[in-house]
Write a protein that holds these residues in place. Structure first.
Motif, short mmCIF file in Angstrom:
data_model
loop_
_atom_site.label_atom_id
_atom_site.label_comp_id
_atom_site.label_asym_id
_atom_site.label_seq_id
_atom_site.Cartn_x
_atom_site.Cartn_y
_atom_site.Cartn_z
N ALA A 142 1.68 4.04 -5.40
CA ALA A 142 1.61 5.51 -5.30
C ALA A 142 0.16 6.00 -5.36
O ALA A 142 -0.19 7.00 -4.72
CB ALA A 142 2.42 6.14 -6.44
N ASP A 143 -0.67 5.30 -6.12
CA ASP A 143 -2.07 5.72 -6.26
C ASP A 143 -2.97 5.15 -5.16
O ASP A 143 -4.19 5.35 -5.19
CB ASP A 143 -2.61 5.25 -7.64
N GLY A 144 -2.39 4.43 -4.22
CA GLY A 144 -3.17 3.90 -3.10
C GLY A 144 -4.07 2.74 -3.46
O GLY A 144 -5.05 2.46 -2.76
N LEU A 145 -3.76 2.04 -4.56
CA LEU A 145 -4.62 0.94 -4.99
C LEU A 145 -4.28 -0.37 -4.27
O LEU A 145 -5.03 -1.35 -4.39
CB LEU A 145 -4.49 0.73 -6.51
N VAL A 146 -3.15 -0.41 -3.59
CA VAL A 146 -2.74 -1.57 -2.79
C VAL A 146 -2.22 -1.07 -1.45
O VAL A 146 -1.86 0.11 -1.31
CB VAL A 146 -1.65 -2.40 -3.50
N LYS A 147 -2.17 -1.97 -0.50
CA LYS A 147 -1.66 -1.59 0.83
C LYS A 147 -0.19 -1.96 0.98
O LYS A 147 0.38 -1.88 2.07
CB LYS A 147 -2.47 -2.31 1.91
N THR A 148 0.45 -2.31 -0.10
CA THR A 148 1.81 -2.87 -0.09
C THR A 148 2.85 -1.86 0.37
O THR A 148 2.82 -0.69 -0.02
CB THR A 148 2.16 -3.33 -1.52
N GLU A 149 3.80 -2.34 1.18
CA GLU A 149 5.01 -1.58 1.49
C GLU A 149 6.00 -1.85 0.37
O GLU A 149 6.49 -2.97 0.22
CB GLU A 149 5.58 -2.04 2.83
N PHE A 150 6.26 -0.85 -0.46
CA PHE A 150 7.14 -1.01 -1.61
C PHE A 150 8.54 -0.57 -1.22
O PHE A 150 8.76 0.59 -0.87
CB PHE A 150 6.62 -0.19 -2.79
N VAL A 151 9.48 -1.51 -1.28
CA VAL A 151 10.85 -1.24 -0.83
C VAL A 151 11.76 -1.14 -2.05
O VAL A 151 11.95 -2.12 -2.78
CB VAL A 151 11.35 -2.36 0.10
N THR A 152 12.30 0.05 -2.29
CA THR A 152 13.26 0.22 -3.38
C THR A 152 14.65 -0.07 -2.82
O THR A 152 15.03 0.44 -1.77
CB THR A 152 13.22 1.64 -3.95
N VAL A 153 15.40 -0.90 -3.51
CA VAL A 153 16.70 -1.35 -3.00
C VAL A 153 17.79 -1.06 -4.04
O VAL A 153 17.49 -0.61 -5.15
CB VAL A 153 16.66 -2.86 -2.69
N GLU A 154 19.03 -1.34 -3.68
CA GLU A 154 20.15 -0.97 -4.56
C GLU A 154 20.63 -2.11 -5.43
O GLU A 154 21.54 -1.93 -6.24
CB GLU A 154 21.30 -0.42 -3.73
N SER A 155 20.02 -3.31 -5.29
CA SER A 155 20.44 -4.44 -6.11
C SER A 155 19.42 -5.55 -5.97
O SER A 155 18.57 -5.54 -5.07
CB SER A 155 21.81 -4.96 -5.68
N GLU A 156 19.52 -6.55 -6.84
CA GLU A 156 18.63 -7.71 -6.74
C GLU A 156 18.95 -8.57 -5.53
O GLU A 156 18.07 -9.20 -4.95
CB GLU A 156 18.70 -8.54 -8.01
#
Length: 419
Positions: free
Chosen positions: A39-53
């Motif tokens: 969120a703070d732009g410290l990485v270029k990562t695509e963060f994927v929130t999912v519904e389960s492990e």
């Protein structure tokens, strides 16, 4: 900082292309902290929130197959929910790195530490590296990237640390500079990519009796070079950080007559007991296993060959009536030649090049079955039950008696339980 904070910092410095994750105690803090880096732009990562492990590992596999440097993190029931996908990640030879904060499996419900979760996946084809403390968890995550992505390996790797004991315990951790970490791991060049239209590949194909066996045999062969890569990466990391790593830590074992084998944070407690015993003239030592899968059995036999009595401490149970998983591995390594032809028979197609059972690679001299130490097992700490200095001291006292009499008595015991 805590172990979770240290691992999140390591992930920030690795700066993966994709992280897909779902929260579960006591791992939640890792991805929570990492999400703030995104969120703070410290990485270029695509963060994927999912519904389960299950979805977390599925998305991570998809990203890795597409050529991304991909990571996730989990614990316990969430780890178990990934089960189907763990085998797919290993079978596809995808170099995913996953911190796992060890926690008990239900039932009964318990959020505290034991090793039941990752021990259940010890034969899934993943590399398993255990950490004694937050410093090692940080260091191991960084090294795991190099190990998994090595062209000699190309296997997924999980970095394990004890839930709450390490994940939430506060201690001093020395961090490398961001540029040092990125220079050490280097850029990621995938061996294959689903998105490379000029070099198309097939992923997830049906593989029946005609070729499935050969592909699994190749997967088994891929585990063989792991130990050497782990050793080489650990030495290189030592030159960078001042903290070298091997397959295990042999603590005061050179002249030891009695020894404890342990994984994770308990190894630190055992080392404190050994220091006390040494001051009293007891020749005691500790073997702390760092690389648990693939299991470095031959090297462990060499380092334990002079010990008279050994206690293996397992923080999980196999419920097989044969003891804990580490005990079974240690006993198999110490009591039988690993490279016996009856175990590895390549008489049909010959040995796989570079395999440990290559005739030129054999070394059975260190395994003299007439001089076997007596080995006993203690299952301890399930569901976060504390293990203290006094309990471990009593283990060593029993080992001294065994070393003197040669009588082991009960082979498998439960340490610190009400019976």
């Amino acid at each position: 900082m805590t172990g979770n904070e240290a691992v999140a910092e390591a992930m920030r410095q690795v700066n993966p292309d994709v992280v897909a994750a779902y929260p579960i105690t006591p791992q939640t803090e890792i991805v929570q902290i990492f999400s703030t880096f995104v969120a703070d732009g410290l990485v270029k990562t695509e963060f994927v929130t999912v519904e389960s492990e299950h979805s977390a590992m599925s998305a991570t596999i998809g990203a890795a197959a597409a050529g991304a440097r991909a990571m996730t993190a989990t614990s316990s029931q969430g780890f178990a929910l990934m089960w189907e996908m763990l085998y797919i990640a290993a079978g596809l030879r995808l170099p995913i790195v996953m911190p796992v904060v060890n926690r008990a499996l239900s039932a009964p419900i318990n959020i505290h530490c034991d090793h039941s979760d990752t021990m259940g996946a010890r034969d899934s084809g993943w590399i398993q590296i255990f950490s004694e403390n937050a410093q090692e968890a940080y260091d191991n995550v960084i090294q795991a990237v190099r190990i998994a992505e090595s062209r000699d390996v190309l296997l997924p790797a999980m970095v394990c640390m004890d839930g709450f004991i390490v994940s939430h315990g506060m201690e001093s951790v020395k961090l490398l500079k961001d540029e040092e970490v990125r220079g050490f791991i280097g850029g990621y060049e995938p061996a294959y990519s689903l998105l490379d239209v000029d070099h198309p590949i097939t992923v997830g194909a049906l593989d029946f009796a005609d070729w499935y066996f050969e592909h699994k045999r190749q997967e088994a062969a891929a585990e063989v070079p792991v130990a050497e890569v782990v050793r080489r990466v650990g030495e290189e990391y030592g030159k960078l950080s001042g903290r070298s790593y091997g397959l295990f830590e042999a603590y005061r074992l050179d002249d030891a007559e009695v020894a404890v084998v342990a994984l994770g944070s308990t190894a630190g407690t055992a080392k404190a007991v050994v220091d006390e015993l040494r001051r009293e003239g007891v020749r005691a030592g500790v073997l702390k296993i760092r690389l648990y899968r693939p299991f470095p059995g031959d090297e462990i036999v060499r380092v334990l060959s002079g010990v008279k009595a050994i206690a293996v401490l397992d923080r999980s149970d196999t419920f097989s009536t044969m003891g804990g998983p580490v005990f079974i591995d240690i006993k198999a390594s110490m009591y039988a030649p690993i490279y016996d032809d009856s175990v590895y028979d390549d008489s049909v197609h010959g040995p796989v090049r570079g395999s440990t059972h290559d005739r030129d690679a054999r070394d059975t001299g260190a395994r003299d079955t007439t001089q076997r130490p007596v080995i006993v097992n203690y299952i301890y700490g399930l569901g976060g039950r504390d293990i203290d200095l006094e309990q471990i001291r009593k283990v060593y006292e029993r080992l001294q008696a065994i070393a003197t009499t040669g009588e082991a008595g009960q082979c498998v015991s439960y340490l610190g339980v009400r019976e």
